[in-house]
Design a protein around this motif. Structure first.
Motif, short mmCIF file in Angstrom:
data_model
loop_
_atom_site.label_atom_id
_atom_site.label_comp_id
_atom_site.label_asym_id
_atom_site.label_seq_id
_atom_site.Cartn_x
_atom_site.Cartn_y
_atom_site.Cartn_z
N GLU A 85 11.60 40.05 45.08
CA GLU A 85 10.32 39.36 44.87
C GLU A 85 9.35 39.61 46.03
OE1 GLU A 85 9.63 38.42 42.10
OE2 GLU A 85 11.49 37.83 41.11
N THR B 165 8.40 43.59 46.20
CA THR B 165 7.46 44.02 45.15
C THR B 165 6.07 43.44 45.41
OG1 THR B 165 8.30 42.23 43.78
CG2 THR B 165 9.03 44.42 43.20
N ASN B 166 6.00 42.21 45.87
CA ASN B 166 4.69 41.62 46.15
C ASN B 166 3.98 42.38 47.27
OD1 ASN B 166 4.87 39.71 44.20
ND2 ASN B 166 5.37 38.01 45.55
N LYS C 192 -2.06 38.77 38.55
CA LYS C 192 -1.63 39.90 37.71
C LYS C 192 -1.48 39.61 36.21
CE LYS C 192 0.92 41.05 41.84
NZ LYS C 192 2.25 41.08 42.45
N GLY D 268 4.79 43.31 39.78
CA GLY D 268 4.83 41.91 39.32
C GLY D 268 3.93 41.75 38.12
#
Ligand SMILES: Nc1ncnc2c1ncn2[C@@H]1O[C@H](COP(=O)(O)OP(=O)(O)OP(=O)(O)O)[C@@H](O)[C@H]1O
Ligand SMILES: [Mg+2]
Length: 524
Positions: free
Chosen positions: A43, A46-47, A101, A110
């Motif tokens: 998490e 990817t952010n 997003k 995401g």
């Protein structure tokens, strides 16, 4: 005794999305101690990568995991992205279904607006502690804060706010988690980061493991990938409900302009065609559309021909870049890659499949003292480590007849099979985002991609085998040179040394070069 409805409904309560995920944390990937730790890393990483990509920054990401006790770890993740404005930090880390997003049709890692808050929730329910965030948008100020989530209201709780001077941009998050554990298996954070490096050759990623091991994946390319641009939804992918939602949020003055401005491939002529097929006056306001109207429009859309969705907004990694990444991380003996042309699933969502095969070197997965094949699955460059059985990529890899490409018993070979699916909307099988649904069009494209790399790698293997055979023959012949030279010298009276040299020269000439020109060598 029959219970009265009134009595039963005394229990009727509303609950927030955060309460729902607190009870169903496995849906977000918090099932199993290793998977939970990998999910947290996933998490945050990817952010960080998404944020850098959007801001046009070459990512420099550091992940550090520290063991604090039994099944108890601290995770720290730092990125050099654009930072998060102070006003939004709370919502980013402690409000489910909030983000930049979800509402856009854009290719990013995401897409749901749950990931970061999921981590905060997991820290909170396993340790009772907030997560610590430091961020700066290079506005001269650094914002530092502790954040928890008010689960009942799905709202952030901000504590220990600090603001001070500083001149950098990026985000640093630190959280403490229990019911997690670390190992170096193919499901652990180390493998997650290795695979992230394969799919993101433009990123520098540093990983410091709990045992103190520091692994740095340097950039294999120093160009920021072209930014994916938001695309418009294609009419053929719309449901009645979607159409109504877009219409009710539209600021356009008429249904006609709403349709033309909102959807991909919707020209004025197409809107006219649709209007003629319905009983609706397209000069009405879009927010006046009823369910029945929307149903009529969707029926009309089914009858009208549209160009396929535009695919220019999709940004694959690209063959050149995948090659560089493979060479950088896997250092294989040989490899093959392919980026397929864009395609469309469910009539309206564009996607691209990329595949690669790496053989030898650091390719494959080491288990004990042997090496076996590994499948590296990616969605928009983010590695998918779990739920392999439910994923279309695994299914197709198992369907391909690898024997045909010289990869007999592929499971036992040092091979990495890499597949990246790129799309403005990845059809995951669940909120845990670990498996891509087996949709016919995607299935087909993955198959074509794997067959193509299979053919390429098959060629390499054949050439390599010939080269090996040629080398063996040469060595055998060279062994006999002294004996042959001595025999010939005895018969003809020539100088033995000279004969030896001539013979060696002949053999060298015949068996020089690579395997590709073996036939030519044989003729000589
Ligand atoms: N490191 C970061 N730098 C800048 N912005 C960030 C960062 N992390 C999160 N954000 C912002 O916070 C939002 C919420 O992040 P979150 O991970 O919860 O959801 P998401 O990435 O949109 O979707 P998903 O749930 O699929 O991960 C993002 O959409 C992004 O706008
Ligand atoms: Mg996210």
């Amino acid at each position: 005794m029959v219970e009265k409805a009134e009595a039963i409904f005394k229990e009727f309560r509303e609950h927030s999305i955060a309460e729902f995920f607190k009870k169903n944390r496995q849906m977000l990937g918090y099932a199993g101690k290793i998977r939970s730790l990998t999910t947290i890393v996933h998490e945050y990483v990817t952010n960080g990568l998404d944020a850098c990509e959007e801001a046009g920054i070459l990512p420099d990401i550091t992940v550090k995991i520290k063991q604090l006790g039994h099944d108890h770890y601290e995770v720290y993740c730092e990125d050099n992205g654009p930072g998060i404005p102070k006003t939004h930090v709370g919502k980013v880390f402690a409000q489910m279904l909030a983000g930049t997003k979800f509402h856009r049709f854009i290719q990013q890692r995401g897409q749901q607006g749950i990931g970061a808050t999921g981590c905060t929730l997991y820290a909170q329910i396993t340790t009772g502690k907030p997560i610590h965030v430091i961020t700066s948008t290079k506005n001269g100020k650094v914002y530092e804060v502790d954040i928890m989530i008010d689960v009942k209201r799905n709202k952030p709780v901000i504590m220990n706010e600090k603001e001070y001077d500083g001149d950098w941009h990026g985000t640093k998050v630190r959280g403490e988690f229990k019911e997690v554990t670390f190992n170096w298996s193919e499901y652990g954070p180390g493998e997650y980061i290795r695979r992230t490096a394969v799919a993101n050759p433009h990123a520098k990623i540093t990983f410091i493991a709990p045992d103190g091991r520091k692994i740095t994946y340097n950039r294999a390319v120093s160009v920021v990938p072209e930014r994916a641009k938001p695309s418009k939804p294609h009419p053929k992918g719309l449901t009645i409900d979607d159409l109504l939602e877009y219409a009710h949020h539209s600021k356009e003055r008429t249904i006609r302009t709403f349709l033309v401005k909102t959807f991909d491939r919707m020209s004025n002529a197409k809107a006219d065609e649709i209007e003629k097929l319905t009983s609706i006056d397209f000069k009405r306001k879009p927010d006046s559309l009823t369910w029945k109207d929307a149903e009529e429009i969707i029926d009309a859309i089914k009858k009208v021909k549209f160009l396929a969705p535009s695919t220019k907004e999709l940004k694959p990694i690209g063959e050149k870049q995948i090659k560089k990444a493979i060479l950088n991380v896997l250092e294989p003996q040989f490899h093959a890659v392919v980026t397929r042309p864009p395609s469309v699933y469910r009539g309206g969502v564009p996607f691209i499949v990329e595949a690669g095969v790496a053989y030898g070197g650091k390719a494959g997965r080491v288990v004990g003292d042997s090496v076996g094949a590994e499948i590296m699955r990616f969605a928009n460059r983010a590695p998918l480590l779990f739920d392999a059985g439910a994923d279309v990529i695994t299914k197709v890899v198992n369907e391909v007849d690898w024997n045909r490409y010289g990869l007999k018993k592929v499971d036992t070979l040092p091979v990495s099979i890499i597949v990246n699916v790129v799309s403005t909307y990845i059809p995951y099988t669940s909120a845990g985002k670990q498996a891509i649904a087996d949709i016919e069009e995607i299935h087909k494209e993955v198959k074509f991609a794997l067959m193509e790399v299979g053919r390429q790698i098959g060629g390499h293997i054949r050439r390599e085998r010939k080269k090996y055979e040629k080398q063996t023959k040469k060595m055998t012949l060279l062994k006999y040179v002294p004996e042959v030279a001595a025999a010939v010298a005895a018969l003809t009276g020539d100088n033995k040394k000279e004969l030896e040299m001539k013979l060696v020269k002949m053999i060298e000439k015949k068996y020089s070069g690579n395997g590709a020109d073996e036939e030519e060598g044989e003729e000589q």
